[in-house]
Design a protein around this motif. Structure first.
Motif, short mmCIF file in Angstrom:
data_model
loop_
_atom_site.label_atom_id
_atom_site.label_comp_id
_atom_site.label_asym_id
_atom_site.label_seq_id
_atom_site.Cartn_x
_atom_site.Cartn_y
_atom_site.Cartn_z
N PHE A 127 1.07 -1.34 -0.29
CA PHE A 127 0.19 -0.81 0.19
C PHE A 127 1.05 1.65 0.55
O PHE A 127 -0.18 2.24 -0.66
CB PHE A 127 -1.04 -0.19 0.91
N THR A 128 1.93 1.17 0.36
CA THR A 128 3.08 2.14 0.89
C THR A 128 4.06 1.78 -0.05
O THR A 128 4.86 1.03 -0.57
CB THR A 128 2.97 2.32 2.20
N ARG A 158 -7.21 -7.56 -7.85
CA ARG A 158 -8.67 -7.11 -7.53
C ARG A 158 -10.00 -7.98 -8.55
O ARG A 158 -10.62 -9.12 -7.55
CB ARG A 158 -9.00 -6.05 -7.99
N SER A 165 -8.86 -3.52 -0.67
CA SER A 165 -9.17 -2.38 -0.60
C SER A 165 -8.28 -1.88 -2.42
O SER A 165 -7.58 -1.86 -3.28
CB SER A 165 -7.89 -1.67 0.10
N GLU A 167 -6.75 0.75 -2.81
CA GLU A 167 -6.12 1.48 -2.68
C GLU A 167 -5.42 0.55 -2.84
O GLU A 167 -3.65 1.41 -3.05
CB GLU A 167 -5.97 2.40 -1.52
N ARG A 169 -1.49 -1.58 -3.91
CA ARG A 169 -1.09 -0.54 -5.51
C ARG A 169 -0.07 -1.74 -6.53
O ARG A 169 0.42 -1.67 -7.31
CB ARG A 169 0.49 0.29 -4.32
N SER A 275 -0.69 -8.02 4.20
CA SER A 275 -0.12 -6.71 4.28
C SER A 275 1.46 -6.82 4.93
O SER A 275 1.21 -7.49 6.11
CB SER A 275 -1.32 -5.54 4.80
N GLU A 317 -7.42 -1.53 6.26
CA GLU A 317 -6.55 -1.53 5.25
C GLU A 317 -6.34 -2.39 4.18
O GLU A 317 -6.87 -1.72 2.90
CB GLU A 317 -4.95 -1.21 5.78
#
Ligand code: FAD
Ligand code: GLY
Length: 402
Positions: A127-128, A158, A165, A167, A169, A275, A317
């Motif tokens: 995610f980051t 997905r 989510s 979000e 990446r 995650s 998240e």
């Protein structure tokens, strides 16, 4: 000449039987192998020893069988998601993972219990920026080691898991990281024990080992002595609390893991999803387990408000649509952690017939089949797996002496 069984003879035989089970001075009959600890490790070793022909096996459990870390775990077989390089520890995990299909099949044939081995693989999400660096590093070392790992775009993630989510990446997919329902695994192992005369004694907390002339001869609780030819310590986070006159056991400390669980009517996810902050484990019955905290708080097994909140945020998240679900259950367990974070497996060179199989830290469910094989091979066949050298109980002393 044969004599009919008289009442006196029958009564003598009954007394003899009772005596042999529970001797009046607090000593019990000799058992071939005494296993201390009835978690997944102790139970798996008992089964494997039995399969190799050992017929007198006793397990002493201070509380309830499977009632500690093994029952609290998430059941992930995460050889690739939870290791950091292609070292001995990774290959131990990898080898154990490979044993699982057969382990599950055999346990089903032996006990009728399905341990719900699911082989749909595991996703590891980013995610980051820092998550992306982490998964690229993981991808590189695993590809270099020729492991099965795929890099997925957010779109493909997905497609596989529509509730993840938007979000996200990118992600890694590990087709060979699986899961089992660890509480069913424990039920299967307990049933194996019951069907095969492996004695399990609960509420029997061993306080000290009995060692005579450099050989283990048994173990003692507060009010009972158990004589044994061989003793295996499968005592998880409590290993260092046992006394052994003039002899030090490996230092193992508890590391608490809290979990929460949601319940859905229909299964929303098809595979384990990580995650870098935690994981989500979807069970067949619609439960979604979220784990886990990593806390050094001694032998405290309570859950906390901050732990629950951290896990809820971790879940949201990964899948924000879980926001309206209430928490159906929560619990905590104590992972057994040795000084270098690695399992402690094998014989104590200075004490004949004393063995340890402990400190599996975050991977004891994954490592149960390989641990059982290595330990039973060593105890019964004197076979030295290469892993016994790498993870032996005296490696800490050797390191100091150098
Ligand atoms: P335990 O299950 O703790 O069993 C040891 C037993 O020994 C206990 O029942 C205890 O009562 C008994 N005992 C101790 N001292 C004595 C004594 N003196 N006398 C008699 N009995 C004694 N691993 C995975 O592979 N996959 C996962 O997904 C996973 N998730 C986890 C999530 C959480 C929240 C936690 C806490 C752990 C997780 N683990 C996972 C790690 C795994 O649970 C442990 O590594 C594993 O259960 C260790 O098994 P064990 O049999 O050694 O320990
Ligand atoms: N292996 C998962 C955990 O220890 O939380």
């Amino acid at each position: 000449m044969r004599f009919p069984l008289t009442l006196a003879k029958i009564s003598f035989l009954i007394k003899k039987y009772q005596f042999s089970l529970n001797l009046p001075d607090g000593k019990r009959q000799m058992t071939e192998v005494l296993i201390i600890g009835g978690g997944v490790i102790g139970l798996s070793i008992a089964r494997q020893l039995h399969k190799k022909g050992v017929r007198q096996i006793t397990i002493l459990e201070r509380g309830r069988t499977g009632g500690e870390a093994s029952g609290a775990a998430a059941g992930m077989l995460a050889a690739q998601a939870e290791t950091n390089e292609a070292d001995d520890f990774f290959y131990l995990c990898h080898d154990s993972n490979r044993l699982y299909p057969n382990f599950a099949r055999e346990l089903f044939d032996e006990t009728g219990v399905d341990i719900e081995l699911e082989t749909s693989g595991t996703l590891y999400l980013a995610f980051t920026d820092s998550d992306e660096r982490e998964i690229r590093h993981r991808f590189d070392w695993q590809r270099a080691a020729k492991l099965s790992v795929e890099h997925l775009s957010a779109e493909n993630v997905r497609k596989l898991e529509p509730f993840v989510s938007p979000e996200v990446r990118e992600a890694l997919f590990f087709p060979n990281d699986w899961q089992v329902e660890n509480r069913k695994l424990l039920a299967a192992l307990q049933k194996y024990a019951a069907l095969n005369q492996i004695e399990i004694i609960e509420n029997a907390a061993v306080e000290r080992l009995i060692i005579k002339n450099g050989k283990i001869v048994g173990a003692a609780t507060a009010n009972q002595t158990y004589a044994a030819e061989t003793v295996v310590l499968a005592t998880g986070a409590w290993t260092s609390l046992i006394k052994a006159d003039g002899f030090s056991l490996p230092q193992v400390k508890p590391v608490r893991g809290q979990m929460i669980c949601f319940q859905t009517a229909k299964r929303l996810f098809q595979r384990v999803i990580y995650s870098p902050r935690g994981y989500l484990v979807p069970r067949l019955d619609g439960r979604i387990l979220i784990g886990a905290t990593v806390e050094e708080v001694g032998f405290d097994k309570n859950t906390t408000a901050s732990g629950t909140e951290f896990l809820r945020e971790t879940a949201l998240e990964i899948a924000p649509s879980l926001v309206n679900l209430s928490i159906a259950d929560k619990w905590a367990g104590l992972r057994p952690f040795a000084a270098d974070g690695l399992p402690v497996l094998g014989a104590f060179p200075e004490i004949e017939n004393l063995f340890a199989a402990t400190a599996h830290y975050r991977n004891g469910i994954l490592l149960a089949p390989v641990t059982a094989e290595i330990m039973a091979d060593k105890i019964v066949g004197k076979i030295e797996s290469k892993y016994l050298k790498a993870f032996g109980p005296r490696r800490f002393q050797t390191a100091k002496a150098v």
